[in-house]
Scaffold this motif. Structure first.
Motif, PDB file in Angstrom:
ATOM      1  N   LYS A 252       8.216  -2.168   0.751  1.00  0.00           N
ATOM      2  CA  LYS A 252       8.905  -2.019   2.026  1.00  0.00           C
ATOM      3  C   LYS A 252       7.997  -2.438   3.173  1.00  0.00           C
ATOM      4  O   LYS A 252       6.787  -2.206   3.146  1.00  0.00           O
ATOM      5  CB  LYS A 252       9.343  -0.554   2.209  1.00  0.00           C
ATOM      6  N   VAL A 254       7.963  -1.935   7.315  1.00  0.00           N
ATOM      7  CA  VAL A 254       8.563  -1.222   8.443  1.00  0.00           C
ATOM      8  C   VAL A 254       7.987  -1.794   9.729  1.00  0.00           C
ATOM      9  O   VAL A 254       6.765  -1.897   9.883  1.00  0.00           O
ATOM     10  CB  VAL A 254       8.298   0.289   8.351  1.00  0.00           C
ATOM     11  N   ASP A 256       8.144  -1.579  14.000  1.00  0.00           N
ATOM     12  CA  ASP A 256       8.553  -0.970  15.262  1.00  0.00           C
ATOM     13  C   ASP A 256       8.410  -2.052  16.328  1.00  0.00           C
ATOM     14  O   ASP A 256       7.323  -2.313  16.831  1.00  0.00           O
ATOM     15  CB  ASP A 256       7.689   0.241  15.590  1.00  0.00           C
ATOM     16  N   GLN A 349      10.239 -11.640   9.720  1.00  0.00           N
ATOM     17  CA  GLN A 349      11.688 -11.751   9.732  1.00  0.00           C
ATOM     18  C   GLN A 349      12.139 -13.111   9.207  1.00  0.00           C
ATOM     19  O   GLN A 349      13.131 -13.206   8.471  1.00  0.00           O
ATOM     20  CB  GLN A 349      12.221 -11.520  11.147  1.00  0.00           C
ATOM     21  N   LYS A 352      11.686 -13.186   5.434  1.00  0.00           N
ATOM     22  CA  LYS A 352      12.766 -12.436   4.795  1.00  0.00           C
ATOM     23  C   LYS A 352      14.052 -13.240   4.780  1.00  0.00           C
ATOM     24  O   LYS A 352      14.785 -13.268   3.772  1.00  0.00           O
ATOM     25  CB  LYS A 352      12.967 -11.106   5.525  1.00  0.00           C
ATOM     26  N   GLU A 360      11.979  -4.619   1.077  1.00  0.00           N
ATOM     27  CA  GLU A 360      12.953  -4.195   2.083  1.00  0.00           C
ATOM     28  C   GLU A 360      12.318  -4.269   3.465  1.00  0.00           C
ATOM     29  O   GLU A 360      11.198  -3.778   3.670  1.00  0.00           O
ATOM     30  CB  GLU A 360      13.410  -2.766   1.800  1.00  0.00           C
ATOM     31  N   LEU A 361      13.002  -4.905   4.399  1.00  0.00           N
ATOM     32  CA  LEU A 361      12.509  -5.049   5.764  1.00  0.00           C
ATOM     33  C   LEU A 361      13.308  -4.111   6.662  1.00  0.00           C
ATOM     34  O   LEU A 361      14.511  -4.273   6.849  1.00  0.00           O
ATOM     35  CB  LEU A 361      12.642  -6.486   6.232  1.00  0.00           C
ATOM     36  N   GLU A 362      12.623  -3.088   7.220  1.00  0.00           N
ATOM     37  CA  GLU A 362      13.274  -2.113   8.081  1.00  0.00           C
ATOM     38  C   GLU A 362      12.701  -2.211   9.488  1.00  0.00           C
ATOM     39  O   GLU A 362      11.501  -2.121   9.685  1.00  0.00           O
ATOM     40  CB  GLU A 362      13.077  -0.694   7.534  1.00  0.00           C
ATOM     41  N   ILE A 363      13.602  -2.398  10.448  1.00  0.00           N
ATOM     42  CA  ILE A 363      13.206  -2.501  11.849  1.00  0.00           C
ATOM     43  C   ILE A 363      13.710  -1.263  12.573  1.00  0.00           C
ATOM     44  O   ILE A 363      14.893  -0.953  12.545  1.00  0.00           O
ATOM     45  CB  ILE A 363      13.781  -3.783  12.496  1.00  0.00           C
ATOM     46  N   ILE A 364      12.789  -0.531  13.220  1.00  0.00           N
ATOM     47  CA  ILE A 364      13.152   0.715  13.904  1.00  0.00           C
ATOM     48  C   ILE A 364      12.966   0.553  15.392  1.00  0.00           C
ATOM     49  O   ILE A 364      12.342  -0.391  15.864  1.00  0.00           O
ATOM     50  CB  ILE A 364      12.331   1.902  13.369  1.00  0.00           C
TER      51      ILE A 364
END
Length: 364
Positions: A252, A254, A256, A349, A352, A360-364
């Motif tokens: 993963k 992550v 921000d 990005q 991906k 898994e690419l998670e943008i918060i």
């Protein structure tokens, strides 16, 4: 030099292996061993004119009337009640597992109306109930407020949140939650991060090191331990929570985007890709010079502004990163291009989107 390299690599791998082993108590919770949330409504008195206004907070007025009526003051519905030293508050607390009657717990107090500050206030007796409606604790005491608010005729200074407070050991437990460990014939371990691999490893460790227990995996978030014979369950729980296991985590990344923080998991892999990052950097410099008239002449001194604009074109060229690279190789490759965190976010990005990032690419 080669021997030294292998020694360093061995040391790093050994350190990584040691750090990966964690205790069960840090990644699971035991069924029945948990806290319960309590809530209550109360009044805070003793405020220095910073409480609720009766016109804007009718529930505060009704509460004051009801409280005084119970204390024998009489009916005040027709009287003018215009105090600003009282505030209606919500009181919350967490009832620890196996809290006994008479023990003390901390409580939090938050204003409901338009009170300006709770500093200097005292919470009156407030019953705290659980989700079932039963009263489990009663709170009362002087408030400790971290923030403050000072207001003058033309200025106001506020530090923190003066309408939120705490009372250490401010509530006394009046009712215990009925739960008996000794009557259990099995124990369930709930994983905080459900994962089939981690659950399977927990089951294997328990079956290998605890002879009186038989563990089975029910789902990725639950491992059930069956008990056989006469067992001291508290001692068994103490032994289980100190067992160590290596948890597994998915690959993963992550991001921000607001702060530019990037966290990349150790198992992240990318296929072979060529990366190029470029753009324009515009620098604007402002300065001022003083223009004075010549000696023995008529004129005045003026300040002449000066602006200097520099445009730098940045083109890093292509950098080759690939062949199922590891985390360290990927970071080294991106750093070699000489780019910052915001550019790395855009690159990740794009990788991906190209299908080369296996995570898994998670943008918060």
């Amino acid at each position: 030099m080669l021997v030294r390299f292998f020694l360093v690599v061995s040391f790093v791998l050994a350190a990584a292996t040691a750090q990966a082993q964690v205790r069960l108590k840090d990644i699971v919770s035991f069924e029945g061993v948990r806290s319960n949330q309590l809530i209550g409504y109360g009044l805070v008195v003793g405020l220095d004119g910073t409480g609720d206004t009766m016109r804007n907070s009718p529930f505060t007025r009704k509460s004051i009337e009801g409280m005084l009526s119970r204390l024998g003051v009489g009916n005040l519905s027709d009287e003018g009640l215009n105090t600003k030293n009282v505030a209606a508050v919500m009181v919350t607390a967490a009832l620890p597992p196996y809290a006994r009657r008479g023990s003390e717990i901390d409580i939090s107090v938050a204003s409901m109306g338009d009170a300006e500050s709770l500093r200097g206030g005292t919470l009156l007796v407030t019953p705290l109930s659980g989700a079932d409606g039963a009263i489990y604790a009663v709170g009362q005491g002087a408030l400790a407020v971290g923030g403050f608010s000072v207001r003058g005729a033309a200025a106001e200074v506020t530090n923190g949140v003066p309408t939120v407070a705490r009372i250490e050991s401010g509530a006394i437990v009046e009712k215990e939650i009925d739960f008996n460990l000794l009557q259990m014939d099995s124990i369930r371990l709930a994983l905080r991060n459900p994962d089939f691999t981690t659950a399977s490893r927990i089951k294997a460790v328990i079956n290998e090191q605890v002879g009186a227990a038989n563990a089975v995996t029910l789902d990725p978030g639950t491992v059930e331990v069956s008990l056989s014979g006469k067992i001291d369950i508290p001692e068994l729980l103490a032994a289980l929570e100190n067992l160590t296991v290596q948890p597994d985590t998915p690959a993963k990344v992550v991001i921000d985007a607001k702060s530019g923080t990037i966290v990349i998991g150790a198992d992240v892999r990318i296929d072979e890709v060529a990366i190029s990052q470029g753009g324009l950097t515009v620098s604007v410099s402002e300065s001022a010079s003083v223009s004075q008239p010549a000696p023995i002449s008529i004129g005045e001194t003026v300040i002449v502004p000066s602006t200097e604009i520099q445009i730098e074109r940045k083109n890093s060229g292509f950098a080759l990163v690939g062949g199922q690279v590891s985390l360290r190789e990927m970071v080294d490759g991106l750093n070699a291009i000489g780019i910052g965190a915001q550019e790395i976010i855009s690159i990740l990005q794009a990788i991906k989107a190209s299908g080369a990032l296996h995570a898994e690419l998670e943008i918060i």
